[in-house]
Enzyme design. Structure first.
Site: not given
Ligand code: BG6
Length: 508
Positions: A189, A247, A47, A184-185, A352
């Site tokens: 991985k 995930h 947009r 679903d990314h 993390k």
């Molecule tokens: C996303 C979530 O799908 O995955 C986020 O919406 C999260 O909240 C993220 O931070 C984490 O992905 P990665 O690849 O950084 O572990």
């Protein structure tokens, strides 16, 4: 990966955060690895009013900032920008804007030889899915006998079972399931994909991969950052919907599923669906006993200070949204009967890290425990998804010397040092697979619904409960109850500092 076929990739939500941080840099990554066809073009649709030139500048800046492979290759960048275009949308459901988009695509097909093959990537808030899909359908863009038409959909795919079914029905109005690629990314991985290789390409695991030899499985996806600028979205979602339904469940399904009959999308996804369907449904009393919710308070993590979740931008001051959850659940099938899976995820935690810990049972006779001063720890198989991707086996070894002292040792396999190569970004892999039409790493309609069917009773019980999430200080492992959830079972979370770090006995 093989070079992808000719196509146009159309990104809806082209100037959004995901497109700029992940999608456009991912496409550059594919171009740099020579995986894109010469007959490729990228078309942004959003947009924000912009010309092609302005959009190219935006993409260039995004690539320079977020590309995996640096320094930036000017030739590759130019190649990509020369085939990058932008169409401004008055609105995502605006008929005229869609008409302009389709006309432009037809005109550019001829310039770039994309053959009418189009991938429509929905990287917008979910509320826009229906208007976009309807407009695509009404403009005849969803199927064309001479070319490929596909729909890629970002998460969140629904907020519960009902909304997921509605979204599936909307997508199926114009697209066949074989054309739909739900992202679903985590599935993109490397280590997640390696889970299957580890399980099914190594004969040693299968005989012991069940409740008889495994005591329990832990899956942790911890993040050290807070919700940042995503408070508006997150406050309506929470950790369970944002991370567990997708995930963490994907990781769990790959750990728990039966061997597929073949390595194709249908066989693998059939097995994952069976896992979700076997999860023991939780009644409210189980939700009370088997789940923990937390919300981070103000405090400091490393050098970063947070005022707390309730003070985050776009978060309701009295929000009961959980930023942490821990869950114990059971998969009631032949393999996992009675054996718990512990899942946990949260924001503002001490580090993390995403990992799967498979903790094996203790040996049948506690011979050494009786005789040794040092404790004997159970064997862990640790699959590190990120950071420092790899697999680590924790065993017990005798310390050199006259006495029977036992020490935890590790056989460590690290991706980086073994293969001396950077793994591609998850989105690079997923976009390339969608271009080639391989659905293995994408979520099928029944899979997404089966996962929501597990989540719904928990959300309903939480909403009905008088208790809200428990506060936890940033930089910790969540609320006290998360420790109790596992400790009352006589177990403990991996990495909570109680066990000594193992000596690395062998490093690959
Ligand atoms: C996303 C979530 O799908 O995955 C986020 O919406 C999260 O909240 C993220 O931070 C984490 O992905 P990665 O690849 O950084 O572990």
């Amino acid at each position: 990966m093989a070079t992808t076929p000719a196509c146009a990739l159309v990104i809806f939500g082209a100037s959004g955060d995901l497109a700029q941080r992940k999608l456009v840099p991912g496409i550059y990554g594919l171009a740099k690895e020579k995986l894109l066809s010469e007959q490729f073009m990228l078309v942004g649709f959003a947009r924000h009013e912009m010309t092609d030139e302005q959009y190219r500048d935006e993409c260039k800046a995004a690539i320079e900032k977020h590309a995996r492979l640096k320094p930036i290759d000017a030739e590759v960048l130019n190649w990509l920008l020369q085939r990058t275009y932008y169409v401004t949308a008055a609105d995502y459901g605006d008929d005229q804007s869609h008409k302009r988009l389709q006309d432009r695509l037809t005109e550019l097909d001829a310039v770039h030889g994309t053959g009418g093959n189009r991938l429509f990537y929905l990287s917008t808030p979910p509320a826009q899915f229906e208007p976009i899909i309807d407009c695509l359908g009404q403009h005849g863009a969803c199927s064309y006998e001479k070319a490929v038409r596909r729909l890629l959909v970002e998460k969140p795919f629904g907020t519960d079972l009902t909304s997921a079914r509605e979204l599936n029905a909307i997508a199926h109005r114009y697209f066949d399931e074989s054309q739909i690629f739900r992202i679903d990314h985590f599935l993109g991985k490397e280590t997640v994909q390696n889970l299957m290789v580890m399980r099914f390409a190594n004969a040693i695991f299968e005989p012991i991969w069940n409740y008889k030899y495994i005591d329990h499985v832990q899956i942790t996806v911890a993040e050290s950052l807070g919700v940042g600028t995503r408070g508006g979205y997150y406050d309506k979602s929470g950790a369970l919907r944002d991370m567990v339904q997708n995930h963490i469940f994907q990781l769990m399904a790959l750990v728990a599923m039966e061997p597929p009959v073949a390595l194709d999308a249908q066989s693998i996804r059939d097995e994952k669906v069976k896992v979700y369907r076997s999860i023991r449904a939780m009644r409210p009393v189980h939700v009370d006993q088997q789940t923990v919710r937390g919300q981070y308070t103000g405090g400091v993590i490393g050098t970063v200070t947070t005022a707390g979740y309730l003070k985050e931008k776009d978060v309701a001051a009295n929000s009961r949204t959980e930023t942490f959850t821990a869950i114990k659940l059971f998969i009631d099938n032949w393999r996992w009967s009675g054996m718990p899976f512990f899942l946990r995820t949260g924001k503002c935690l001490s580090e993390k890290v995403s990992e799967v810990v498979v903790r094996f049972r203790s040996p049948p006779l506690t011979l050494f425990q009786k005789q040794c001063e040092s404790p004997v720890y159970p064997n862990d198989l640790i699959i590190r998804v990120q950071p420092d991707e790899g697999i680590s086996w924790r065993l017990n070894g005798k310390m050199p010397g006259g006495s029977m002292n036992i020490r935890s040792v590790a056989l460590d396999f690290s991706y980086k040092s073994t293969f001396h190569a950077e793994a591609p970004e998850a989105y690079e892999r997923l976009i390339a697979d969608a271009m080639t039409g391989d659905q293995t790493l994408f979520i099928r309609a029944d899979e997404v619904e089966a996962a929501w069917a597990v989540i719904d009773p928990i959300e309903i019980a939480w909403a009905a409960s008088k208790r809200g999430p428990e506060p936890y200080a940033p930089g910790t492992w969540g609320p006290e109850s998360a420790q109790k959830l596992i400790e009352l079972d006589g177990r403990r979370w991996h990495g909570n500092g109680e066990e000594p770090e193992p000596i690395i006995a062998c490093s690959l």
